[in-house]
Scaffold this motif. Structure first.
Motif, PDB file in Angstrom:
ATOM      1  N   GLU A  39      45.593  37.538  45.312  1.00  0.00           N
ATOM      2  CA  GLU A  39      44.353  38.203  44.926  1.00  0.00           C
ATOM      3  C   GLU A  39      44.534  38.953  43.622  1.00  0.00           C
ATOM      4  OE1 GLU A  39      42.274  40.490  47.777  1.00  0.00           O
ATOM      5  OE2 GLU A  39      41.786  38.708  48.928  1.00  0.00           O
ATOM      6  N   PRO A  40      43.466  39.039  42.817  1.00  0.00           N
ATOM      7  CA  PRO A  40      42.265  38.232  42.993  1.00  0.00           C
ATOM      8  C   PRO A  40      42.582  36.763  42.751  1.00  0.00           C
ATOM      9  CG  PRO A  40      42.188  39.380  40.877  1.00  0.00           C
ATOM     10  CD  PRO A  40      43.392  39.903  41.602  1.00  0.00           C
ATOM     11  N   ARG A  50      39.046  35.981  38.739  1.00  0.00           N
ATOM     12  CA  ARG A  50      40.305  36.578  38.279  1.00  0.00           C
ATOM     13  C   ARG A  50      40.379  36.545  36.745  1.00  0.00           C
ATOM     14  NH1 ARG A  50      45.606  37.228  40.449  1.00  0.00           N
ATOM     15  NH2 ARG A  50      47.187  37.261  38.803  1.00  0.00           N
ATOM     16  N   LEU A  53      38.248  39.124  35.217  1.00  0.00           N
ATOM     17  CA  LEU A  53      38.786  40.468  35.394  1.00  0.00           C
ATOM     18  C   LEU A  53      39.947  40.781  34.455  1.00  0.00           C
ATOM     19  CD1 LEU A  53      38.703  40.630  39.281  1.00  0.00           C
ATOM     20  CD2 LEU A  53      37.716  42.355  37.763  1.00  0.00           C
ATOM     21  N   GLU A  66      34.481  46.323  37.839  1.00  0.00           N
ATOM     22  CA  GLU A  66      35.796  45.770  38.162  1.00  0.00           C
ATOM     23  C   GLU A  66      36.011  45.724  39.675  1.00  0.00           C
ATOM     24  OE1 GLU A  66      39.539  46.856  35.833  1.00  0.00           O
ATOM     25  OE2 GLU A  66      39.825  48.013  37.678  1.00  0.00           O
ATOM     26  N   MET A  70      36.354  42.416  42.184  1.00  0.00           N
ATOM     27  CA  MET A  70      37.516  42.252  43.051  1.00  0.00           C
ATOM     28  C   MET A  70      37.082  41.903  44.469  1.00  0.00           C
ATOM     29  SD  MET A  70      40.550  42.797  41.585  1.00  0.00           S
ATOM     30  CE  MET A  70      41.269  43.566  40.121  1.00  0.00           C
ATOM     31  N   ARG A  74      37.427  38.591  46.774  1.00  0.00           N
ATOM     32  CA  ARG A  74      38.071  38.760  48.090  1.00  0.00           C
ATOM     33  C   ARG A  74      37.235  38.129  49.202  1.00  0.00           C
ATOM     34  NH1 ARG A  74      39.652  44.075  47.770  1.00  0.00           N
ATOM     35  NH2 ARG A  74      41.537  43.177  46.858  1.00  0.00           N
ATOM     36  N   ARG A  96      48.941  40.689  47.298  1.00  0.00           N
ATOM     37  CA  ARG A  96      47.919  41.726  47.183  1.00  0.00           C
ATOM     38  C   ARG A  96      46.707  41.431  48.078  1.00  0.00           C
ATOM     39  NH1 ARG A  96      48.836  42.828  40.996  1.00  0.00           N
ATOM     40  NH2 ARG A  96      50.467  44.395  41.148  1.00  0.00           N
ATOM     41  N   THR A  98      43.415  44.269  50.063  1.00  0.00           N
ATOM     42  CA  THR A  98      42.530  45.415  49.812  1.00  0.00           C
ATOM     43  C   THR A  98      43.274  46.702  49.481  1.00  0.00           C
ATOM     44  OG1 THR A  98      40.833  44.426  51.211  1.00  0.00           O
ATOM     45  CG2 THR A  98      40.624  46.769  50.786  1.00  0.00           C
ATOM     46  N   SER A 101      43.060  47.459  45.929  1.00  0.00           N
ATOM     47  CA  SER A 101      41.826  48.053  45.415  1.00  0.00           C
ATOM     48  C   SER A 101      41.849  49.570  45.565  1.00  0.00           C
ATOM     49  CB  SER A 101      40.610  47.467  46.150  1.00  0.00           C
ATOM     50  OG  SER A 101      40.445  46.112  45.831  1.00  0.00           O
ATOM     51  N   TYR A 104      44.627  50.625  42.780  1.00  0.00           N
ATOM     52  CA  TYR A 104      44.259  50.435  41.375  1.00  0.00           C
ATOM     53  C   TYR A 104      42.899  51.040  41.024  1.00  0.00           C
ATOM     54  CZ  TYR A 104      48.219  47.460  40.197  1.00  0.00           C
ATOM     55  OH  TYR A 104      49.491  47.009  39.937  1.00  0.00           O
ATOM     56  N   GLN A 105      41.882  50.713  41.805  1.00  0.00           N
ATOM     57  CA  GLN A 105      40.554  51.237  41.466  1.00  0.00           C
ATOM     58  C   GLN A 105      40.310  52.625  42.062  1.00  0.00           C
ATOM     59  OE1 GLN A 105      40.708  47.631  42.347  1.00  0.00           O
ATOM     60  NE2 GLN A 105      40.956  47.541  40.117  1.00  0.00           N
TER      61      GLN A 105
END
Length: 213
Positions: A39-40, A50, A53, A66, A70, A74, A96, A98, A101, A104-105
């Motif tokens: 992922e992504p 991907r 992104l 973003e 993602m 997903r 990778r 969730t 997410s 990172y986010q």
């Protein structure tokens, strides 16, 4: 056979790819059918997302844009790859999921984690990894490794402080869910990392053998 869903998490340059191949060989040697995905990505459409992104662009990418991309990737991945594989008894090793997410986010970009939690429930409901292997390494070491591997993508070009927050996010999640997370010292030698993986994966194989599955 009862299938297992194993996610692999960690920052840049943590050596996830090499270890994923080791885990795959280990499972196959035990007679376990498995798939490796990421992922992504993971499906043609999710791989297209991907590229959207990660490619460099002059336009500013809003952090929520973003995040939503993602989760769009997903959803496609979960419905077209992960759930079908688990349904027929295949083990899934995913580079990778969730947790990334949130790291990172959520921690990295500073987005609302309650919003990410809601997205998580809407996108994949009660589907969660049975085990998450977190490859943890000092940020400077990881970025040096990543720089030797290839040119940095859009996210990899962030400031060191961003990746420090990401690492903190991962470690915070591991502390909150010790029953699911296993931390791998990714600064160790290849043999050292593989020994750690053996310690985490072997009990699953023993349990499988004892269950007669």
């Amino acid at each position: 056979m009862v299938a297992s869903f194993i996610s692999i998490e960690g920052g840049e340059g943590a050596g996830k790819s090499t270890s994923i191949e080791y885990i795959k060989r280990k499972l196959q040697a035990a007679g376990i059918e498995c798939i490796v995905t990421r992922e992504p990505g993971g499906t043609p459409m999710a791989e297209d997302i991907r590229q959207l992104l990660l490619q460099h662009r002059d336009e500013t990418v809003d952090p929520y844009t973003e995040l939503l991309l993602m989760f769009a990737a997903r959803r496609q991945h979960v419905e077209n790859v992960i759930r079908p594989a688990l349904a027929v008894g295949k083990w899934v090793i995913c580079d990778r999921f969730t947790d990334a997410s949130f790291a990172y986010q959520g921690f990295g970009r500073g987005l609302n984690t309650d919003f990410i939690t809601n997205l998580k429930h809407w996108v994949h409901g009660d589907l969660n990894p049975d085990m998450t292997l977190l490859f943890d390494v000092d940020i400077a070491v990881g970025m040096a490794r990543a720089g030797k591997r290839s040119d940095f993508d859009r996210i990899e070009k962030e400031e060191i402080s961003f990746f420090e927050r990401v690492r903190h996010g991962y470690l915070s999640q591991a502390e909150a869910e010790p029953q699911r997370y296993r931390i791998v010292d990714a600064a160790a030698s290849i043999a050292g990392v593989e020994a750690q993986l053996d310690r985490y994966i072997d009990p699953l194989l023993i349990q499988l053998t004892n269950s007669g599955s």
